[in-house]
Design a protein around this motif. Structure first.
Motif, PDB file in Angstrom:
ATOM      1  N   THR A 118      -5.168  -9.978   2.128  1.00  0.00           N
ATOM      2  CA  THR A 118      -4.928 -11.404   2.402  1.00  0.00           C
ATOM      3  C   THR A 118      -5.685 -12.276   1.405  1.00  0.00           C
ATOM      4  O   THR A 118      -6.756 -11.907   0.914  1.00  0.00           O
ATOM      5  CB  THR A 118      -5.400 -11.757   3.825  1.00  0.00           C
ATOM      6  OG1 THR A 118      -6.795 -11.403   3.949  1.00  0.00           O
ATOM      7  CG2 THR A 118      -4.607 -10.998   4.870  1.00  0.00           C
ATOM      8  N   ASP A 164       6.910 -11.453   5.218  1.00  0.00           N
ATOM      9  CA  ASP A 164       5.679 -12.055   5.732  1.00  0.00           C
ATOM     10  C   ASP A 164       6.031 -13.067   6.822  1.00  0.00           C
ATOM     11  O   ASP A 164       6.011 -14.281   6.601  1.00  0.00           O
ATOM     12  CB  ASP A 164       4.912 -12.726   4.598  1.00  0.00           C
ATOM     13  CG  ASP A 164       3.536 -13.220   5.058  1.00  0.00           C
ATOM     14  OD1 ASP A 164       3.200 -13.001   6.238  1.00  0.00           O
ATOM     15  OD2 ASP A 164       2.821 -13.819   4.236  1.00  0.00           O
ATOM     16  N   ARG A 186      -2.523  -7.437   3.907  1.00  0.00           N
ATOM     17  CA  ARG A 186      -3.036  -6.338   4.728  1.00  0.00           C
ATOM     18  C   ARG A 186      -4.480  -6.046   4.367  1.00  0.00           C
ATOM     19  O   ARG A 186      -4.834  -5.993   3.185  1.00  0.00           O
ATOM     20  CB  ARG A 186      -2.179  -5.081   4.517  1.00  0.00           C
ATOM     21  CG  ARG A 186      -0.779  -5.200   5.143  1.00  0.00           C
ATOM     22  CD  ARG A 186      -0.925  -5.129   6.654  1.00  0.00           C
ATOM     23  NE  ARG A 186       0.346  -5.235   7.372  1.00  0.00           N
ATOM     24  CZ  ARG A 186       0.792  -6.321   7.941  1.00  0.00           C
ATOM     25  NH1 ARG A 186       0.108  -7.447   7.819  1.00  0.00           N
ATOM     26  NH2 ARG A 186       1.913  -6.324   8.623  1.00  0.00           N
ATOM     27  N   ASN A 198      -8.163  -1.790   7.439  1.00  0.00           N
ATOM     28  CA  ASN A 198      -7.368  -1.545   8.648  1.00  0.00           C
ATOM     29  C   ASN A 198      -6.344  -0.451   8.360  1.00  0.00           C
ATOM     30  O   ASN A 198      -5.320  -0.686   7.728  1.00  0.00           O
ATOM     31  CB  ASN A 198      -6.667  -2.834   9.075  1.00  0.00           C
ATOM     32  CG  ASN A 198      -6.012  -2.716  10.433  1.00  0.00           C
ATOM     33  OD1 ASN A 198      -5.365  -1.721  10.750  1.00  0.00           O
ATOM     34  ND2 ASN A 198      -6.170  -3.745  11.255  1.00  0.00           N
ATOM     35  N   GLN A 244      -2.667  -1.100   9.553  1.00  0.00           N
ATOM     36  CA  GLN A 244      -1.909  -1.984   8.664  1.00  0.00           C
ATOM     37  C   GLN A 244      -1.507  -1.271   7.378  1.00  0.00           C
ATOM     38  O   GLN A 244      -0.417  -1.500   6.846  1.00  0.00           O
ATOM     39  CB  GLN A 244      -2.739  -3.233   8.342  1.00  0.00           C
ATOM     40  CG  GLN A 244      -2.919  -4.153   9.536  1.00  0.00           C
ATOM     41  CD  GLN A 244      -3.651  -5.428   9.174  1.00  0.00           C
ATOM     42  OE1 GLN A 244      -4.173  -5.584   8.059  1.00  0.00           O
ATOM     43  NE2 GLN A 244      -3.697  -6.362  10.112  1.00  0.00           N
ATOM     44  N   GLU A 279       1.493   0.714   8.151  1.00  0.00           N
ATOM     45  CA  GLU A 279       2.677  -0.146   8.305  1.00  0.00           C
ATOM     46  C   GLU A 279       3.294  -0.481   6.949  1.00  0.00           C
ATOM     47  O   GLU A 279       4.511  -0.396   6.772  1.00  0.00           O
ATOM     48  CB  GLU A 279       2.291  -1.451   9.025  1.00  0.00           C
ATOM     49  CG  GLU A 279       2.056  -1.299  10.517  1.00  0.00           C
ATOM     50  CD  GLU A 279       1.610  -2.613  11.145  1.00  0.00           C
ATOM     51  OE1 GLU A 279       1.509  -3.623  10.411  1.00  0.00           O
ATOM     52  OE2 GLU A 279       1.351  -2.644  12.356  1.00  0.00           O
ATOM     53  N   ILE A 280       2.455  -0.856   6.013  1.00  0.00           N
ATOM     54  CA  ILE A 280       2.971  -1.241   4.695  1.00  0.00           C
ATOM     55  C   ILE A 280       3.536  -0.029   3.967  1.00  0.00           C
ATOM     56  O   ILE A 280       4.519  -0.124   3.222  1.00  0.00           O
ATOM     57  CB  ILE A 280       1.877  -1.943   3.855  1.00  0.00           C
ATOM     58  CG1 ILE A 280       2.509  -2.771   2.733  1.00  0.00           C
ATOM     59  CG2 ILE A 280       0.868  -0.984   3.284  1.00  0.00           C
ATOM     60  CD1 ILE A 280       3.197  -4.005   3.181  1.00  0.00           C
TER      61      ILE A 280
END
Length: 378
Positions: free
Chosen positions: A183, A212, A262, A266, A269, A272-273
């Motif tokens: 981020t 996003d 992301r 984490n 996350q 997920e990506i």
């Protein structure tokens, strides 16, 4: 008592060797000039033979100090190996190993050249990885012997030295290009800059797809850019929608895909990506990294996002930092070349293609400026 003879060019070289081998408590017993080489005495060169000595207990004390420091490091490593060690902790251990090595070296010799002290200080200011710093200094010693920062050619020498450490590549972009990163690094703005560049300057048919949907402001910002640039933009809320939208833009030369920031810390996350990239199957994956991050943070970011297999790295926010060491660090942390560097908020102006020669020149100029400015205040 330990007695040794040294055949050297001058007394300075003798003192350096004596300190390294016998320690700072050694004494010189005598000196004499001798001739060596040549043929039948013709062409022989004159050298200095220096005899030095030291008490054996002094040598033993020096070895004990070194062994004590090494033991402390081994104890630390052993302690960490019994627990789960994070990437940042490993980086700290590496740094401690480097500092210990430097400490031991300094005990052996207090005669480190002034130029290498100055260069190490400047590169450290630019947050260059400590391993790279030592490689650079060693490279200069081998190729040039030393470097004179007062010489007008020193900047060109530095740029040549930095060049092998900077990896760049700017291929012809086509197909699906996915932007990933933590981020706050400016992925959305960077995507808009490239979309405008490819559409206006390169006359390519460009589309934008944003995944996003976590931040409403990000979607609205991208919509504003897309409208101003007259570039089609679509929004996908699920992987299934993403596939449908991409199929609808199959005839586009380029589709830039924005993703939510992301956190490299984490793991959920990160998974997920990775899953999203496997569904989209992009032709290029750009890892966007802010140059304002510290070296340890960039090392962790590149390590975590390597699971997505980025093809290239974009360095952003060069205008917001005074340290440019990541030009060198990126190639050390990840096997992905730098493709673009951004240096401002203006769309599409503040972005440049990465060229290792240009980046090397920029870095050498700033490193040299730091050396000269720090000398003024010494």
């Amino acid at each position: 008592m330990i007695v040794k003879k040294y055949v050297v060019k001058d007394i300075k070289e003798a003192l350096e060797k004596i300190k390294i081998e016998l320690g700072k408590d050694a004494v010189i017993l005598g000196t004499r000039k001798i001739k060596k080489g040549g043929f039948l005495g013709i062409g022989a060169k004159t050298f200095l033979e220096v005899t030095a000595a030291v008490e054996e207990k002094e040598v033993e004390k020096q070895k004990q100090n070194e062994n004590k420091q090494i033991y402390q490091l081994q104890e630390l490593l052993s302690k960490n190996s019994k627990t789960t060690t994070s990437s940042s902790e490993l980086s700290e251990i590496k740094k401690m190993m480097y500092e210990l090595k430097t400490m031991v070296s300094s005990q052996k010799s207090d005669n480190e050249p002034e130029w290498s002290k100055d260069l190490r200080k400047s590169l450290s200011f630019h947050d260059v990885n400590f391993e790279i710093i030592e490689k650079i200094i060693e490279y200069i010693k081998i190729k040039y012997g030393s470097i004179d920062f007062n010489d007008e050619n020193s900047r060109f020498v530095l740029s040549e030295v930095f060049l092998p450490f900077i990896k760049t590549e700017v291929p012809d972009l086509t197909g699906k290009v996915m932007f990933v990163g933590p981020t706050g690094v400016g992925k959305t703005t960077t995507l808009a800059k490239l979309a405008a560049k490819m559409s206006i300057n390169n006359h390519k048919k460009v589309g934008i797809l944003t995944l996003d949907t976590y931040r409403i402001a990000a979607t609205e910002q991208l919509k504003t850019y897309a409208t101003l640039m007259d570039i089609p933009m679509r929004v996908a809320y699920t992987p299934k929608e993403a596939k449908i939208e991409l199929e609808a833009m199959a005839d586009f030369d380029l589709v830039f895909i924005d993703t939510a920031g992301r956190s490299q810390k984490n793991d959920l996350q990160m998974n997920e990506i990775k899953a999203m990239s496997e569904i989209i199957n992009p032709d290029f994956i750009f890892l966007v990294v802010g140059m304002q991050y510290r070296s340890n943070d960039v090392e962790l970011i590149t390590k975590k996002f390597s699971s997505v297999s980025p093809t290239h790295v974009i360095l952003t926010k060069m205008d917001e930092t005074s340290s440019l060491g990541h030009f060198l660090n990126i190639g050390h942390y990840i096997n992905s070349p730098i493709i673009f560097v951004t240096n401002g908020q203006r769309v599409p102006d503040d972005i440049m293609e990465a060229n290792n020669k240009e980046l090397s020149i920029i870095l050498s100029r700033e490193v040299l400026n730091y050396v000269k400015s720090s000398k003024q205040f010494d």
